[in-house]
Design a protein around this motif. Sequence first.
Motif, PDB file in Angstrom:
ATOM      1  N   ILE A   1       0.865  -1.183   0.000  1.00 46.66           N
ATOM      2  CA  ILE A   1       0.000   0.000   0.000  1.00 46.66           C
ATOM      3  C   ILE A   1       0.896   1.226   0.000  1.00 46.66           C
ATOM      4  N   ASN A   2       0.723   2.052  -0.991  1.00 43.05           N
ATOM      5  CA  ASN A   2       1.487   3.289  -1.100  1.00 43.05           C
ATOM      6  C   ASN A   2       0.920   4.327  -0.123  1.00 43.05           C
ATOM      7  N   ALA A   3       1.730   4.700   0.852  1.00 40.16           N
ATOM      8  CA  ALA A   3       1.313   5.733   1.808  1.00 40.16           C
ATOM      9  C   ALA A   3       1.981   7.054   1.470  1.00 40.16           C
ATOM     10  N   GLY A   4       2.289   7.234   0.190  1.00 40.37           N
ATOM     11  CA  GLY A   4       2.949   8.464  -0.258  1.00 40.37           C
ATOM     12  C   GLY A   4       4.300   8.156  -0.871  1.00 40.37           C
ATOM     13  N   ASP A   5       4.455   8.410  -2.178  1.00 47.51           N
ATOM     14  CA  ASP A   5       5.763   8.206  -2.828  1.00 47.51           C
ATOM     15  C   ASP A   5       6.177   9.507  -3.496  1.00 47.51           C
ATOM     16  N   GLY A   6       6.971  10.277  -2.777  1.00 40.37           N
ATOM     17  CA  GLY A   6       7.426  11.571  -3.281  1.00 40.37           C
ATOM     18  C   GLY A   6       6.242  12.405  -3.707  1.00 40.37           C
ATOM     19  N   PRO A   7       6.370  13.146  -4.796  1.00 43.93           N
ATOM     20  CA  PRO A   7       5.250  13.983  -5.265  1.00 43.93           C
ATOM     21  C   PRO A   7       4.244  13.206  -6.107  1.00 43.93           C
ATOM     22  N   HIS A   8       4.374  11.891  -6.196  1.00 39.83           N
ATOM     23  CA  HIS A   8       3.594  11.119  -7.143  1.00 39.83           C
ATOM     24  C   HIS A   8       2.141  10.876  -6.711  1.00 39.83           C
ATOM     25  N   GLU A   9       1.922   9.997  -5.714  1.00 42.28           N
ATOM     26  CA  GLU A   9       0.542   9.715  -5.291  1.00 42.28           C
ATOM     27  C   GLU A   9       0.490   9.448  -3.788  1.00 42.28           C
ATOM     28  N   HIS A  10      -0.678   9.627  -3.229  1.00 42.74           N
ATOM     29  CA  HIS A  10      -0.966   9.295  -1.827  1.00 42.74           C
ATOM     30  C   HIS A  10      -2.413   8.810  -1.862  1.00 42.74           C
ATOM     31  N   PRO A  11      -2.598   7.585  -2.381  1.00 40.84           N
ATOM     32  CA  PRO A  11      -3.950   7.171  -2.750  1.00 40.84           C
ATOM     33  C   PRO A  11      -4.962   7.157  -1.597  1.00 40.84           C
ATOM     34  N   THR A  12      -4.552   6.742  -0.386  1.00 37.85           N
ATOM     35  CA  THR A  12      -5.564   6.728   0.685  1.00 37.85           C
ATOM     36  C   THR A  12      -5.990   8.141   1.071  1.00 37.85           C
ATOM     37  N   GLN A  13      -5.117   9.134   0.855  1.00 38.26           N
ATOM     38  CA  GLN A  13      -5.529  10.522   1.094  1.00 38.26           C
ATOM     39  C   GLN A  13      -6.560  10.936   0.051  1.00 38.26           C
ATOM     40  N   GLY A  14      -6.311  10.590  -1.194  1.00 38.18           N
ATOM     41  CA  GLY A  14      -7.283  10.910  -2.247  1.00 38.18           C
ATOM     42  C   GLY A  14      -8.629  10.258  -1.969  1.00 38.18           C
ATOM     43  N   LEU A  15      -8.586   9.021  -1.481  1.00 34.79           N
ATOM     44  CA  LEU A  15      -9.834   8.302  -1.193  1.00 34.79           C
ATOM     45  C   LEU A  15     -10.578   8.895  -0.010  1.00 34.79           C
ATOM     46  N   LEU A  16      -9.838   9.283   1.026  1.00 37.65           N
ATOM     47  CA  LEU A  16     -10.522   9.845   2.191  1.00 37.65           C
ATOM     48  C   LEU A  16     -11.093  11.222   1.858  1.00 37.65           C
ATOM     49  N   ASP A  17     -10.430  11.945   0.986  1.00 39.13           N
ATOM     50  CA  ASP A  17     -10.977  13.229   0.556  1.00 39.13           C
ATOM     51  C   ASP A  17     -12.259  13.004  -0.255  1.00 39.13           C
ATOM     52  N   ALA A  18     -12.205  12.026  -1.159  1.00 38.95           N
ATOM     53  CA  ALA A  18     -13.402  11.727  -1.949  1.00 38.95           C
ATOM     54  C   ALA A  18     -14.547  11.272  -1.048  1.00 38.95           C
ATOM     55  N   PHE A  19     -14.223  10.424  -0.070  1.00 34.81           N
ATOM     56  CA  PHE A  19     -15.273   9.939   0.834  1.00 34.81           C
ATOM     57  C   PHE A  19     -15.913  11.083   1.607  1.00 34.81           C
ATOM     58  N   THR A  20     -15.072  12.004   2.070  1.00 32.50           N
ATOM     59  CA  THR A  20     -15.574  13.140   2.851  1.00 32.50           C
ATOM     60  C   THR A  20     -16.506  14.001   2.004  1.00 32.50           C
ATOM     61  N   ILE A  21     -16.120  14.232   0.756  1.00 30.89           N
ATOM     62  CA  ILE A  21     -16.967  15.029  -0.142  1.00 30.89           C
ATOM     63  C   ILE A  21     -18.293  14.314  -0.388  1.00 30.89           C
TER      64      ILE A  21
END
Lengths: 309, 309, 309
Positions: free
Chosen positions: C127-147
């Motif tokens: 599970i990618n928890a952040g790879d440099g400036p590339h992606e932080h997928p669980t952050q993107g998902l939690l933001d989408a869920f919140t919206i």
Amino acid sequence: MKFQHKHLLGLEELTREEIELILENTAGFKEIFTRSIKKVPTLRGKTVVSLFYENSTRTRTSFEIAAKRLSADVINFNVSTSSVVKGESLLDTVHTIESLGADFIVMRHSCPGAPQLLARKCRASVINAGDGPHEHPTQGLLDAFTIKEKKGGFAGLNVVIVGDITHSRVARSNIWALSKLGAHITIAGPSTLLPKPFERLGVRLSFDLREAIRDADVINLLRIQIERQRANLFPSIREYSLLYGLSEERLKWAKKDVLIMHPGPINRGVEISQSVADGKHSVILEQVTNGVAVRMAVLYLLSGGEENE
Amino acid sequence: MKFQHKHLLGLEELTREEIELILENTAGFKEIFTRSIKKVPTLRGKTVVSLFYENSTRTRTSFEIAAKRLSADVINFNVSTSSVVKGESLLDTVHTIESLGADFIVMRHSCPGAPQLLARKCRASVINAGDGPHEHPTQGLLDAFTIKEKKGGFAGLNVVIVGDITHSRVARSNIWALSKLGAHITIAGPSTLLPKPFERLGVRLSFDLREAIRDADVINLLRIQIERQRANLFPSIREYSLLYGLSEERLKWAKKDVLIMHPGPINRGVEISQSVADGKHSVILEQVTNGVAVRMAVLYLLSGGEENE
Amino acid sequence: MKFQHKHLLGLEELTREEIELILENTAGFKEIFTRSIKKVPTLRGKTVVSLFYENSTRTRTSFEIAAKRLSADVINFNVSTSSVVKGESLLDTVHTIESLGADFIVMRHSCPGAPQLLARKCRASVINAGDGPHEHPTQGLLDAFTIKEKKGGFAGLNVVIVGDITHSRVARSNIWALSKLGAHITIAGPSTLLPKPFERLGVRLSFDLREAIRDADVINLLRIQIERQRANLFPSIREYSLLYGLSEERLKWAKKDVLIMHPGPINRGVEISQSVADGKHSVILEQVTNGVAVRMAVLYLLSGGEENE
């Protein structure tokens, strides 16, 4: 047969039968890894404290996973932020940990004999996770287990340990375990790194890699500790590698079915070449897996074995 | 009786009855330590986060073991690698921890009043694990519990606290608890380290160890903090030790059945001699054990007590 | 529908349906937080190892709580004390962790693509928890869920992301998720911090905050990384704040029911004013809570979903 010891301090003091008992139990615990729920309630309500005066994430983690798979609670006692930096004595630290309720203290210390000293004063079970150059018993056991699993047994087996034997607890624990189990042991490396007195234990010394690994069933390559390379024991990392590094080419000197072992972490291109580390003879990663199983067996047997279930 | 507080911030704000309720529950939890499985499901599914802005492995570990024996999940929030170093405010850190799902926040901070400030803004239960020189309530409670267990009660008991009282949260929490419970308290040490205003709480001051511990039932020796010795408050560690260090010889000045207590870690040869620390009057290691039980009782009562079972 | 991936490396490679499946499962796991025992046995006997090459207590803790609420065992692999400092390669470290028995490796690394590289060589779920400036997928998902939770859906929604988009993995993961889900995305900030190529993904660029947030339903403010401020990308923190910091006053430029989001930790007075951070539009702390639920859903789905229950 019941395991009679309360502590695991070294393999020198165990009998062949005791070592075999641990290896038999290891096989049983390794079987758990194939299940969907890799956990048994054996040590529920027990507390395992790891007390590492030297860094070692891999050994510490291996014990942590082993303890958690037995359902024990695990506490990492952080030496660098603890009273140790306030000048507390080792014995006071250990008595405190014991009074906090530890059933097991897994300890690494740079001083040979530190765990032995504590075990005499301690109601908790002490497990030596490496005491200076003296012993690293669970490493010796996991190496023995790996050999047994792959070769079926030890009788008449030629095991060669290559590297800085003088400063290696891994070598010492391997020599105690494997010689008791019936293997023939050769230690190989520069003469400055091979302790002469080991000959009295029936260990053969060799300063020539080709001669050493001819007829080898197992080659155990020790890590050259680049980060704390001892002055003047050998000229350079590069020269060590040229003389004793194991390459694909040199591997042909040994038997066709030789096992390549290494306690890790490996220095690719120093004591072992890229292709040998990843090749079909290498059981390095299986050693890591077996380490968890052997530590489960040790925790289980020290806690009194069957009685506790 | 039900415990009415949501947070444990200090012993100043607890009534005698509330302190007694905690001590009674402590006895119940200590009984669990004698069982083969030292664990109860009381706080299963609850999350305890430890947030330590000052290092303290022993207190942190004591809370961790207490929480795990209640089957709670424990998270060590590592301040040194956290957003704190990125400049996040204390309040934002705590709100984040709360939003992550913490039911309890066990907090140590160098700033007196920090836990009080947070408790007002927080839905989680805040437990003060030491706020500068202000209070260290679970230490006061475990000291009270140890005295009660050994002496049966507090009425008319003479308790002497020796050391740097001015900078000691342990002293403050002891004074609040023990005076409410009915003990007579003397504080002893160099005049620079004894705060005059404590007399208003009924505390007796003494600058002479012999005079102070005559008739003492309990002597609580505070740690002299060698690692952060405050300039000019006393001439030297050696002089402190000569005047206030407790030796076998001086122990005779106190009652025959005096208890020797110390919050640890001890400085052998400074505030306490080798033989007194390990002697028959010392209950220092029992204090450590009782610390786990008292913290279990606190976590249990703050979570609402019986309702949660 | 069953989740077909073994690893979660980024949101770029997920379909809209897969993202929606994760969000649906998140809602189910969030419901557990309202129970008295916030724990389910879903991943009992599984081992989650967190391997963070960059410090991040909040993300690491969020994964740890998520895993524990699923009854998994969690191991924090401490990179700073591990073989990494002895020169071990990333791949050897990961193979060791896998051989120790990890079912999941939660990884943060400063190098874009590091988790992708490892996932190809690894039997454990990465599970990618952040790879440099590339992606932080669980952050993107939690933001989408919140919206989704606040707005009901994404169709026609105007989402504005403000800050240093060029160096932000949070921005990238948000853009992939939200554009797939049907939102209109604007990125706003100084021209030096907005990558032109994003226009090809349908993203609108704006260098003027007022123009950017007119008609905004959601404003996601990125953290200005004061601690590693890149030379010359903008004149000063103060100027950034003057042009792009969100104050109560400027908030009026957006819709009346606009949501204010921030991945945290926030810099009060820089990208967000005190009163906006704590105001009624802010869902910053709900994002933190949702992060735990989304990580539970991800762990659950990667482990094979229903089959494992």
